[in-house]
Scaffold this motif. Structure first.
Motif, PDB file in Angstrom:
ATOM      1  N   ASP A  66       5.877  10.442  -2.518  1.00 33.80           N
ATOM      2  CA  ASP A  66       4.994   9.267  -2.654  1.00 33.80           C
ATOM      3  C   ASP A  66       3.577   9.804  -2.204  1.00 33.80           C
ATOM      4  O   ASP A  66       2.685   8.819  -1.956  1.00 33.80           O
ATOM      5  N   GLN A  68      -0.311  10.863  -2.718  1.00 33.63           N
ATOM      6  CA  GLN A  68      -0.818  10.842  -3.691  1.00 33.63           C
ATOM      7  C   GLN A  68      -1.899  12.143  -3.717  1.00 33.63           C
ATOM      8  O   GLN A  68      -2.240  12.356  -4.851  1.00 33.63           O
ATOM      9  N   LYS A 253       0.453   3.474   0.229  1.00 34.34           N
ATOM     10  CA  LYS A 253       1.436   3.043  -0.605  1.00 34.34           C
ATOM     11  C   LYS A 253       1.683   1.420  -0.602  1.00 34.34           C
ATOM     12  O   LYS A 253       1.542   0.812  -1.564  1.00 34.34           O
TER      13      LYS A 253
END
Length: 774
Positions: A66, A68, A253
């Motif tokens: 997750d 980025q 997120k």
């Protein structure tokens, strides 16, 4: 004058009265909470991460997939992931993040995550990890960094028949920072894909650089704001980059403000420690006590990732000889990877371990020479005009001898010191005379600033703005974390401009509005932020004096500043208040705001190949004397009194200086006597709370006699130089040397818990039995 006075701390009222807001006091609309899933294994493959049937729909589970941006926590070598991907390399390493609506819910979510591991053999001893045949944690040899110091040629000296040689092997344990406030932060997503982090942070710009990379955004889109910070001691230098990084991954997120606060147990198992050190020394001196050669091998246990170890081991190498002259030196230092929690910055930063070994060597050498250990130090101590073992000329603010002289006088050393007793006699009389008293000494120095290998970060900026009512604000990029920086810098600014100390306020540190001033480490803040403030004040002072000249109908050269007034030099009674001048300067549209920039000087350098150079801009110096009582029946060592003399250049605020001396002394006492991280055979920390990790309590604190020595530093603000790290650094060897003076047996490892005293006695008895049999 404000400088030199014990003015009240700027932050004391708010802290004492509960007004100061620490990170856990902050709340944001819609805020959620994060918790970290941590590996229970020191080294293991991560096979899978899944949710159990108890998982709730509104919880969020995040893994390395997750992220980025980059899964790297930038420090020096960029070897540490924010979240472990395939292998967890220490017990406590983050393998996933859970997010829930409250802290209690987040803790419940942790129980609903299943991680399948394949445990692997860990390396838990740096000595075994070095050049391990099969397990490679970093490179081919598990060495993150090695440094050396070379001067002269040691081999011919040790081969001579007319020298006295002592050898020693020393071990120093890991130490927990034990700051009052645990690690914590909040990351808030804003419009235009921007983010703001609030946190208990020592080095905001470290976090700024590292977390922007993790988020995958430009630095201009990420802001860091330091909240009131409840202690750090180095533990909030590199670690917050990881803490804020984990929080930022979650905030990016879920696109909500996310709070992440470590528990005390998490803080101990998951954050850096002082490096455990293993040191082998060989010292040679002439029969009159003149040091001739020192050879040392230094091994620091860095843990699973390098963090700041390259800089820590370098500082250790530079300080390995302590504050003494010696023409022949050969030092090798290695920072080695193991499967323990990564070790990083801690007050003293790599020098504490080697100074314990060096000062122990000095006492052993004195005993072999039948010399008073204080006289051995006096004979070899560096003074102005000397050249260090790493070939740096000392030409300013060399106050070591004065600290030695004052400490010996204050402690009545010449009366109290007696040669150590015969340990055989001591042991034989335990039943009739179990309590033994001793006195010990340690003399140290400490390089101020980041030094020759950290010069790229050696920058400091300051912004100063004067208001029409004569009040002022300033901003710097170094931070207050309990050490008294706001107070000291306010005193400097007050005297520079002639403004009342009470009318000065420091702005909060935020990376969008305060200059990147490098890290708040290495005793930099007073010296270098102070210099930047002085530079920022220069154009403002010009405006004030020009306006005063106009108001008094005099030439600028005819005027001078006298505290909070401008007066005519030839007519001292003719003067005008600076407040009045400032009001007029505003009406005249004069410049009353300015920026100052300072680069650490004089220039530092280090020749890595040859192992020498101008390591630091200046040095702080100290001498400690400890008086102890040893109970041979229980093994208990009671420290009764400590004398602590510190050369600080100039004490901007004497009360703050004394506070640093006293606090550092107690922290050093913990390092010497009580504090140790205990791991089990699987690499888990057992001493993971303040019930099992023992700190000195109020009843353990001896009488502390603080002695301030002022050896003016020409390049420092009002002659001041940083010193706040060194108050703990000489305590351990002073205490262990006092134990030797009491019982005739010299501890070679710290902390000296009662079991270690028993081990010394047991080992001596076994050695005597072997000699008798032989």
């Amino acid at each position: 004058m404000a400088v030199g006075k014990s003015l009240p701390r700027k932050d004391s009222y708010d802290k004492v009265n509960g007004i100061a807001k620490y990170i856990d006091d902050y709340q944001f609309s819609g805020m959620v909470h994060a918790k970290i899933v941590r590996s229970p294994h020191a080294r293991a493959k991560i096979l899978s991460i899944s949710k159990l049937s108890s998982w709730k729909d509104d919880w969020v589970l995040l893994t390395s997939d997750d992220i980025q941006g980059e899964n790297i926590v930038h420090v020096i070598l960029d070897d540490q992931p924010a979240i472990a991907e395939k292998i967890a390399n220490y017990a406590g390493e983050a393998v996933a993040i859970v997010v829930a609506s409250s802290e209690n819910e987040a803790n419940e979510a942790l129980k609903s995550v299943k991680v399948d591991y394949e445990p692997l053999e860990p390396l838990l001893d740096a000595r075994k990890a070095l050049n391990h045949d099969t397990i490679k944690l970093f490179g081919d040899d598990n060495v993150f960094t090695n440094h050396r110091m070379i001067n002269g040629d040691v081999d011919p000296i040790f081969e001579r028949d007319d020298v006295v040689v002592v050898e020693g092997i020393y071990e120093a344990a890991a130490q927990e920072h034990a700051y009052l406030e645990n690690q914590g932060c909040i990351v808030v997503p804003n419009e235009f894909d921007t983010y703001t982090a609030y946190g208990s942070i020592q080095c905001p710009y470290y976090v700024h650089t590292a977390v922007a990379k993790i988020l995958g955004v430009d630095k201009s889109k990420f802001e860091v704001i330091q909240t009131v910070t409840g202690g750090a001691f180095g533990g909030k230098e590199d670690v917050p980059s990881l803490v804020v990084g984990l929080c930022a991954i979650a905030a990016q997120k879920v696109q909500k403000p996310v709070k992440l606060i470590y528990s005390r147990e998490e803080d101990i198992v998951g954050t850096s420690k002082r490096h455990p050190g293993y040191m082998i020394y060989r010292t040679a001196a002439s029969k009159d006590g003149t040091l001739l050669a020192v050879e040392a091998d230094i091994l620091y246990d860095s843990g699973a990732y390098s963090t700041l170890s390259p800089a820590v081991i370098w500082r250790g190498v530079v300080h390995v000889l302590g504050p003494y002259r010696c023409p022949n030196v050969l030092v090798e230092g290695f920072a080695v990877a193991t499967n323990k929690v990564p070790n990083g910055a801690f007050r003293g930063f790599g020098s504490v371990q080697v100074l314990f070994a060096c000062e122990s060597q000095m006492d052993r050498l004195a005993a072999k020479l039948n010399m008073d250990p204080a006289e051995l130090r006096r004979k070899n101590l560096l003074v102005e005009g000397d050249v260090t073992a790493f070939k740096q000329l000392l030409d300013d603010s060399v106050g070591g001898m004065e600290t030695l002289v004052q400490t010996l006088k204050e402690s009545d050393w010449s009366t109290k010191w007696k040669p150590a007793p015969d340990p055989a006699e001591v042991i034989q009389s335990i039943s009739t005379n179990p309590i033994r008293k001793g006195i010990g000494i340690a003399t140290i120095f400490y390089g101020v600033g980041l030094g020759g290998i950290g010069k790229a970060l050696s920058r400091t900026g300051a912004y100063v703005q004067v208001h029409q009512d004569g009040s002022a604000v300033f901003a710097v990029g170094t931070v207050e974390m309990g050490q008294g920086m706001i107070t000291v810098l306010s005193q400097i600014l007050a005297d520079e401009l002639g403004i009342s100390y009470d009318k000065i306020r420091m702005l909060i540190v935020r990376t969008t509005q305060t200059p990147d001033s490098g890290p708040t480490v290495a005793s930099r803040a007073t010296t270098f932020s102070g210099r930047a403030i002085i530079k920022a004040c220069k154009p403002i002072k010009k405006s004030i004096i020009a306006t005063a000249a106009k108001m008094l109908n005099k030439e600028i050269e005819e005027l001078e500043k006298e505290e909070q007034f401008i007066r005519v030099i030839s007519e001292p009674t003719v003067k005008i208040s600076i407040d009045e001048v400032i009001t007029q300067a505003f009406l005249d549209r004069k410049q009353l705001a300015s920026f100052g920039w300072d680069v650490e000087s004089p220039d530092t350098n280090w020749n890595e190949e040859e192992g020498h150079g101008n390591a630091y801009v200046t040095y702080a110096w100290a001498t400690n004397v400890a008086e102890v009582e040893v109970d041979l029946e229980t093994g208990e060592v009671t420290v009764q009194k400590i004398y602590a003399a510190h050369d600080v250049g100039k004490a901007i605020n004497p009360q703050t200086v004394e506070g640093q001396i006293e606090g550092g002394t107690v922290q050093g006492l913990g390092y010497a006597r009580y504090e140790q991280i205990v791991w089990n055979k699987d690499g888990n920390i057992l001493s993971n709370n303040l019930g099992t990790y023992i700190l000195p309590g109020t009843k353990d604190v001896p009488e502390i006699i603080s002695i301030i020595v002022e050896s003016n530093y020409a390049e420092g603000p009002y002659g001041a130089k940083g010193f706040a790290e060194q108050p703990l650094m000489g305590i351990a060897p002073a205490v262990t040397n006092a134990v030797y003076n009491a019982i005739g047996l010299s501890p070679d490892s710290i902390p000296i818990i009662p079991e270690r005293i028993w081990e010394l006695i047991k080992q001596y008895r076994e050695d005597m039995e072997m000699e008798e049999k032989a």
